[in-house]
Design an enzyme around this catalytic site. Structure first.
Site, PDB file in Angstrom:
ATOM      1  N   ARG A 104       0.850  -1.185   0.000  1.00 29.62           N
ATOM      2  CA  ARG A 104       0.000   0.000   0.000  1.00 29.62           C
ATOM      3  C   ARG A 104       0.882   1.229   0.000  1.00 29.62           C
ATOM      4  O   ARG A 104       1.717   1.397   0.879  1.00 29.62           O
ATOM      5  CB  ARG A 104      -0.841   0.048   1.285  1.00 29.62           C
ATOM      6  CG  ARG A 104      -2.000  -0.829   1.294  1.00 29.62           C
ATOM      7  CD  ARG A 104      -3.049  -0.386   2.266  1.00 29.62           C
ATOM      8  NE  ARG A 104      -2.590   0.043   3.580  1.00 29.62           N
ATOM      9  CZ  ARG A 104      -3.405   0.434   4.539  1.00 29.62           C
ATOM     10  NH1 ARG A 104      -4.703   0.479   4.329  1.00 29.62           N
ATOM     11  NH2 ARG A 104      -2.955   0.797   5.699  1.00 29.62           N
ATOM     12  N   THR A 108      -1.170   7.448  -0.640  1.00 26.55           N
ATOM     13  CA  THR A 108      -2.465   7.326  -1.329  1.00 26.55           C
ATOM     14  C   THR A 108      -3.282   6.143  -0.820  1.00 26.55           C
ATOM     15  O   THR A 108      -4.480   6.056  -1.078  1.00 26.55           O
ATOM     16  CB  THR A 108      -2.248   7.101  -2.831  1.00 26.55           C
ATOM     17  OG1 THR A 108      -1.577   5.823  -2.994  1.00 26.55           O
ATOM     18  CG2 THR A 108      -1.392   8.196  -3.445  1.00 26.55           C
ATOM     19  N   ASP A 200       0.248  -3.362  12.240  1.00 26.56           N
ATOM     20  CA  ASP A 200       0.754  -3.713  10.903  1.00 26.56           C
ATOM     21  C   ASP A 200       1.092  -5.207  10.876  1.00 26.56           C
ATOM     22  O   ASP A 200       2.048  -5.662  11.514  1.00 26.56           O
ATOM     23  CB  ASP A 200       2.003  -2.873  10.598  1.00 26.56           C
ATOM     24  CG  ASP A 200       2.460  -3.066   9.153  1.00 26.56           C
ATOM     25  OD1 ASP A 200       2.606  -2.063   8.450  1.00 26.56           O
ATOM     26  OD2 ASP A 200       2.675  -4.234   8.736  1.00 26.56           O
ATOM     27  N   ASP A 203       4.711  -6.217   9.589  1.00 23.27           N
ATOM     28  CA  ASP A 203       5.761  -5.883  10.565  1.00 23.27           C
ATOM     29  C   ASP A 203       5.718  -6.823  11.768  1.00 23.27           C
ATOM     30  O   ASP A 203       6.760  -7.251  12.270  1.00 23.27           O
ATOM     31  CB  ASP A 203       5.610  -4.436  11.038  1.00 23.27           C
ATOM     32  CG  ASP A 203       6.149  -3.443  10.013  1.00 23.27           C
ATOM     33  OD1 ASP A 203       6.857  -3.872   9.086  1.00 23.27           O
ATOM     34  OD2 ASP A 203       5.846  -2.247  10.149  1.00 23.27           O
TER      35      ASP A 203
END
Ligand code: PRP
Ligand code: URA
Length: 209
Positions: A104, A108, A200, A203
């Site tokens: 991603r 944006t 995340d 991560d």
């Protein structure tokens, strides 16, 4: 229209709680994601077709059921989807694994494709696209586009945690794709993270920041 299944099995919900917990370390996070993927694979394969074969038990001949040679493809969306693959393969070890690399764009939030490698017989396989997170839905929609562009016809999407926005996006873009979720969360925050979510996923799985 696409169907949405939320797997509220107690074992899935229990493990998901510790996946969400911020103090759960990489090793435990990885193991828990793997276990939940196996439990979800058990549910997602419920509609697999069976056929009868003849066998001999130690005491008599009989007819008994086996999975009829269905060809399955598991497609993790890189990176985080990788964390769910082994858990699924424990139940369907003969499945082929393809990879779709998307990230991603942090500004944006739009998905950017950087890698695609699929089994050669795409048109003959049923696919399960996996990613722990369905947030805006951009990555899932793009991954499914990518598969369909290459000839895939039967696709399911499986994730751990979804935001309502992501579910709507996949349903609208791909009404033929059923969605399998362990938990449907409240919303997205301004950075596109799922609330309450788990942070995340990539991560946390790989110990990066
Ligand atoms: C995360 C996650 C999904 C995507 C979901 O990946 O694993 O692929 O975000 O967000 P979306 O629904 O808004 O598209 P990320 O882009 O962080 O890449 P990574 O797996 O390499 O960490
Ligand atoms: N991707 C993640 O890894 N987590 C989120 O909450 C949203 C997108």
């Amino acid at each position: 229209m696409a169907k949405v299944y939320v797997f509220d099995h107690p074992l899935i919900q229990h493990k998901l709680t510790y996946i969400r917990e911020k103090d759960t370390g990489t090793k435990d996070f990885r193991e828990l994601v793997d276990e939940v993927a196996t439990l979800m694979a058990f549910e997602i394969t419920r509609d697999m077709p069976l056929e009868e074969i003849e066998i001999e038990t130690p005491v008599s001949k009989t007819k008994s059921k086996v999975i009829s040679g269905k060809k399955i493809g598991v497609i993790p969306i890189l990176r985080a989807g990788i964390g769910m693959v082994d858990g699924i393969l424990k139940l369907i070890p003969a499945a082929k694994v393809g990879h779709i690399g998307l990230y991603r764009d942090p500004e944006t939030l739009m998905p950017v494709e950087y890698y695609v490698k699929l089994p050669s017989d795409v048109e003959e396989r049923d696919f399960i696209v996996v990613d722990p997170m369905l947030a805006t839905g951009g990555s899932a929609v793009e991954a499914i586009n990518s598969l369909k562009k290459r000839g895939a016809k039967n696709i399911k999407f499986m994730c751990l945690i979804a935001a309502p926005e992501g579910v709507e996006a996949v349903k609208n873009a791909h009404p033929d794709v059923d969605i399998y979720i362990a938990a449907l969360d409240e919303r997205l925050n301004e950075k596109g993270y799922i609330i309450p979510g788990l942070g995340d996923a990539g991560d946390r799985l790989f110990g990066t920041k």
